[in-house]
Motif scaffolding. Structure first.
Motif, PDB file in Angstrom:
ATOM      1  N   GLU A  38      44.846  45.229  42.909  1.00  0.00           N
ATOM      2  CA  GLU A  38      45.901  45.035  43.891  1.00  0.00           C
ATOM      3  C   GLU A  38      47.154  44.442  43.264  1.00  0.00           C
ATOM      4  OE1 GLU A  38      44.035  42.664  46.857  1.00  0.00           O
ATOM      5  OE2 GLU A  38      42.881  44.346  47.705  1.00  0.00           O
ATOM      6  N   ALA A  39      46.987  43.779  42.122  1.00  0.00           N
ATOM      7  CA  ALA A  39      48.130  43.212  41.404  1.00  0.00           C
ATOM      8  C   ALA A  39      48.721  44.202  40.406  1.00  0.00           C
ATOM      9  CB  ALA A  39      47.716  41.929  40.678  1.00  0.00           C
ATOM     10  N   GLY A  40      48.183  45.420  40.362  1.00  0.00           N
ATOM     11  CA  GLY A  40      48.707  46.435  39.453  1.00  0.00           C
ATOM     12  C   GLY A  40      48.134  46.376  38.057  1.00  0.00           C
ATOM     13  N   LEU A  41      46.998  45.710  37.914  1.00  0.00           N
ATOM     14  CA  LEU A  41      46.342  45.580  36.617  1.00  0.00           C
ATOM     15  C   LEU A  41      44.954  46.205  36.671  1.00  0.00           C
ATOM     16  CD1 LEU A  41      47.414  41.874  36.040  1.00  0.00           C
ATOM     17  CD2 LEU A  41      48.224  43.825  34.690  1.00  0.00           C
ATOM     18  N   THR A  42      44.288  46.245  35.531  1.00  0.00           N
ATOM     19  CA  THR A  42      42.951  46.821  35.423  1.00  0.00           C
ATOM     20  C   THR A  42      41.980  45.762  34.918  1.00  0.00           C
ATOM     21  OG1 THR A  42      43.868  49.003  34.922  1.00  0.00           O
ATOM     22  CG2 THR A  42      41.571  48.646  34.338  1.00  0.00           C
ATOM     23  N   LEU A  43      40.800  45.711  35.530  1.00  0.00           N
ATOM     24  CA  LEU A  43      39.735  44.831  35.026  1.00  0.00           C
ATOM     25  C   LEU A  43      39.046  45.555  33.878  1.00  0.00           C
ATOM     26  CD1 LEU A  43      38.145  42.191  35.267  1.00  0.00           C
ATOM     27  CD2 LEU A  43      36.690  43.312  36.973  1.00  0.00           C
ATOM     28  N   ARG A  44      39.404  45.210  32.644  1.00  0.00           N
ATOM     29  CA  ARG A  44      38.936  45.963  31.478  1.00  0.00           C
ATOM     30  C   ARG A  44      37.662  45.395  30.855  1.00  0.00           C
ATOM     31  NH1 ARG A  44      41.774  50.056  29.576  1.00  0.00           N
ATOM     32  NH2 ARG A  44      43.973  50.307  30.141  1.00  0.00           N
ATOM     33  N   VAL A  45      37.507  44.063  30.898  1.00  0.00           N
ATOM     34  CA  VAL A  45      36.379  43.431  30.204  1.00  0.00           C
ATOM     35  C   VAL A  45      35.804  42.341  31.101  1.00  0.00           C
ATOM     36  CG1 VAL A  45      35.630  42.159  28.141  1.00  0.00           C
ATOM     37  CG2 VAL A  45      37.487  43.841  27.964  1.00  0.00           C
ATOM     38  N   ILE A  46      34.483  42.230  31.107  1.00  0.00           N
ATOM     39  CA  ILE A  46      33.815  41.087  31.718  1.00  0.00           C
ATOM     40  C   ILE A  46      33.504  40.080  30.618  1.00  0.00           C
ATOM     41  CG2 ILE A  46      31.648  40.293  32.740  1.00  0.00           C
ATOM     42  CD1 ILE A  46      33.542  41.508  34.775  1.00  0.00           C
ATOM     43  N   GLU A  47      33.976  38.868  30.818  1.00  0.00           N
ATOM     44  CA  GLU A  47      33.764  37.797  29.838  1.00  0.00           C
ATOM     45  C   GLU A  47      33.499  36.503  30.595  1.00  0.00           C
ATOM     46  OE1 GLU A  47      36.069  35.468  26.212  1.00  0.00           O
ATOM     47  OE2 GLU A  47      36.991  37.252  27.071  1.00  0.00           O
ATOM     48  N   LEU A  68      24.395  43.533  34.468  1.00  0.00           N
ATOM     49  CA  LEU A  68      25.010  44.676  33.793  1.00  0.00           C
ATOM     50  C   LEU A  68      25.139  45.861  34.740  1.00  0.00           C
ATOM     51  CD1 LEU A  68      23.457  45.025  30.202  1.00  0.00           C
ATOM     52  CD2 LEU A  68      25.760  44.300  30.807  1.00  0.00           C
ATOM     53  N   GLU A  69      24.122  46.093  35.541  1.00  0.00           N
ATOM     54  CA  GLU A  69      24.153  47.212  36.492  1.00  0.00           C
ATOM     55  C   GLU A  69      25.278  47.033  37.504  1.00  0.00           C
ATOM     56  OE1 GLU A  69      19.427  48.513  36.445  1.00  0.00           O
ATOM     57  OE2 GLU A  69      20.132  46.994  37.882  1.00  0.00           O
ATOM     58  N   ALA A  70      25.482  45.814  37.960  1.00  0.00           N
ATOM     59  CA  ALA A  70      26.566  45.547  38.912  1.00  0.00           C
ATOM     60  C   ALA A  70      27.925  45.809  38.280  1.00  0.00           C
ATOM     61  CB  ALA A  70      26.470  44.112  39.419  1.00  0.00           C
ATOM     62  N   VAL A  71      28.075  45.407  37.037  1.00  0.00           N
ATOM     63  CA  VAL A  71      29.334  45.616  36.317  1.00  0.00           C
ATOM     64  C   VAL A  71      29.576  47.107  36.089  1.00  0.00           C
ATOM     65  CG1 VAL A  71      30.421  45.286  34.069  1.00  0.00           C
ATOM     66  CG2 VAL A  71      29.362  43.336  35.242  1.00  0.00           C
ATOM     67  N   ALA A  72      28.561  47.810  35.621  1.00  0.00           N
ATOM     68  CA  ALA A  72      28.703  49.238  35.334  1.00  0.00           C
ATOM     69  C   ALA A  72      29.012  50.033  36.592  1.00  0.00           C
ATOM     70  CB  ALA A  72      27.435  49.762  34.675  1.00  0.00           C
ATOM     71  N   ALA A  73      28.415  49.630  37.716  1.00  0.00           N
ATOM     72  CA  ALA A  73      28.635  50.349  38.977  1.00  0.00           C
ATOM     73  C   ALA A  73      30.096  50.301  39.407  1.00  0.00           C
ATOM     74  CB  ALA A  73      27.741  49.766  40.059  1.00  0.00           C
ATOM     75  N   CYS A  79      31.545  41.041  27.200  1.00  0.00           N
ATOM     76  CA  CYS A  79      31.471  40.030  26.150  1.00  0.00           C
ATOM     77  C   CYS A  79      30.400  39.008  26.516  1.00  0.00           C
ATOM     78  CB  CYS A  79      32.838  39.364  26.016  1.00  0.00           C
ATOM     79  SG  CYS A  79      32.940  38.000  24.845  1.00  0.00           S
ATOM     80  N   TYR A  80      29.700  38.484  25.510  1.00  0.00           N
ATOM     81  CA  TYR A  80      28.695  37.443  25.740  1.00  0.00           C
ATOM     82  C   TYR A  80      28.529  36.657  24.446  1.00  0.00           C
ATOM     83  CZ  TYR A  80      25.398  40.178  22.956  1.00  0.00           C
ATOM     84  OH  TYR A  80      24.781  40.848  21.916  1.00  0.00           O
TER      85      TYR A  80
END
Length: 348
Positions: free
Chosen positions: A55-64, A90-95, A102-103
Motif C-alpha cells: 500500500e506504500a508502493g513498495l515490495t516485501l522482498r525478504v523476511i528477516e 516457511l509455508e506461510a511466507v511462500a504462500a 534470512c535466519y
C-alpha cells in the motif's frame, strides 16, 4: 541488485512513506514481531504485513527473520517439533509470494554490541564492540543484558541455558545445523524459497557459547553439507568483516552462486576483537566496502541488498542502528557503486 531497507513494522519510528522517497529503493525487509519461536507464523499475518508494504508502493522482498528455536540448536528431543513449526512458517511466507528468508544459528544471543550510542568526533553516535567489556560481564548478576539482545536473562535463565549448552561444542553445533538444513531445505525447495543464513555477529564465541558461521571455512562446510541452491547465505560485510582473517573479496567471489541476500555495512577494527561501525563510505573502515559491493553487483546482480546499521546523525533518535538518515545515505552510496559496476560492464 534490488535496493531494500529493514522495516520493523507499524511501530517502527521510520515510516514506509519515508522509505518510499529514497531513490532506487523498491523493497522492504521485515518480519512478524511478537510471535514466540515455538509458534508458527500464519499466512494471514504475513499477508497483512505484505499488504501494508504494498500500500506504500513498495515490495516485501525478504523476511528477516524466522527465528530458529534453541531446541533446534541444542539438538534435543523437541527439535523435530520445532523444525515442523519452522516449516509451517516457511509455508506461510511462500504462500504470500516471498522467496527469500534470512535466519541465523547463533546460540542464545543474537547480534551483540557493548555500546549502541558511542559518540564519534563529528557528533554522531554509532554501535561498537569491545571484547574486554564482554569478558568482564557479571554472569551471576541479577539481570544480564547487552545491546542487541532481544531480552535480558535472569541468573536462573542463563544458568539453565549454560547447563543445556554445556555438552554442545562447535562440532556438535555444526552437526545440529546440518541436521536442521537437511530437514528444511527440501521443504524450501518444494516451496520455492531461498534460505539465507546470516553469519555470526560478531564472528567468534560469546560468553563461552560456540559459533559456527564465522569464517570462509565455516561457510564452505555448510554449503557443501547441503549442496542445494535453496540453502544459501546472507553475505553480511559487517559481520564477516569484523574478523581480520576474512578476505571479503575472495569470499564474495567464492560464494556468489549461493548468496541470496546482502547486508552492506562498514566497520573499523581497532584490534582483533574490537571494532566500531562507521559510515558506509569505504575509506572510513576496513571492509573494502566499495570493492566488495561492486564485485557482488557483478556476480549477484539480482539479489536484494540493504544498507545495514547506520549511525544516528542530525539529532535523530530511535532504534539504534536503524535510523532513517544515515541508512538513506548508505543506500545512495551503495546504489552509486552498483551503477558504476553496471556501467563498467556495459562499456567492456
Amino acid at each position: 541488485m534490488h535496493m531494500t531497507m529493514r522495516w520493523f513494522g507499524p511501530d517502527d519510528a521510520v515510516k514506509l512513506w519515508q522509505l518510499r522517497q529514497i531513490p532506487a529503493l523498491t523493497g522492504v525487509v521485515s518480519a512478524l514481531s511478537g510471535i514466540p519461536s515455538e509458534v508458527a507464523w500464519t499466512r494471514q499475518g504475513v499477508r497483512q504485513l505484505r499488504q501494508q508494504v504494498e500500500e506504500a508502493g513498495l515490495t516485501l522482498r525478504v523476511i528477516e527473520s524466522i527465528p530458529v528455536h534453541e531446541d533446534i540448536k541444542l539438538g534435543n528431543l523437541r527439535r523435530g517439533e520445532r523444525i515442523t513449526t519452522f516449516v509451517e512458517s516457511l509455508e506461510a511466507v511462500a504462500a504470500e509470494g516471498i522467496q527469500t528468508v534470512c535466519y541465523n544459528f547463533m546460540p542464545v544471543f543474537d547480534w551483540t554490541r557493548t555500546n549502541v550510542a558511542y559518540p564519534l568526533p563529528d557528533g554522531s553516535t554509532t554501535l561498537m564492540f569491545r571484547q574486554a567489556e564482554i569478558d568482564r560481564l557479571p554472569v551471576d548478576a541479577a539481570e544480564l543484558h547487552l545491546p542487541g539482545w532481544a531480552e535480558a536473562f535472569t541468573p536462573a535463565q542463563l544458568q539453565q541455558l549454560r547447563l543445556e549448552y554445556a555438552a554442545i561444542d562447535s562440532a556438535q553445533l555444526r552437526r545440529n545445523l546440518v541436521y536442521f538444513l537437511q530437514a528444511v531445505v527440501p521443504e524450501a525447495r518444494r516451496l520455492g524459497v531461498r534460505l539465507a543464513l546470516h553469519p555470526d555477529d560478531p564472528p567468534w564465541p560469546i560468553l563461552g557459547l560456540p559459533r559456527v558461521v564465522s569464517t570462509a571455512a565455516d561457510l564452505q562446510f555448510i554449503l557443501d553439507a547441503v549442496p542445494d541452491e535453496h540453502s544459501g547465505l546472507t553475505f553480511c560485510t559487517g559481520s564477516l568483516g569484523a574478523r581480520p582473517d576474512n578476505d571479503l573479496l575472495s569470499m564474495a567471489a567464492t560464494f556468489a552462486p549461493r548468496i541470496h541476500f546482502v547486508h552492506a555495512r562498514n566497520v573499523m577494527r581497532h584490534s582483533e576483537r574490537d571494532f566500531d561501525e562507521v559510515p558506509h563510505v569505504s575509506r572510513y573502515g576496513n571492509t573494502q566496502l566499495a570493492a566488495v559491493v561492486m564485485r557482488l553487483a557483478a556476480l549477484c546482480p539480482h539479489v536484494p541488498v540493504r544498507p545495514d546499521h547506520g549511525r544516528m546523525i542530525w539529532g535523530e533518535t530511535g532504534r539504534p542502528g536503524y535510523g532513517l538518515y544515515d541508512r538513506a545515505l548508505g543506500a545512495m552510496y551503495l546504489q552509486g557503486l552498483i551503477d558504476a559496476e553496471h556501467g563498467q560492464a556495459g562499456r567492456a
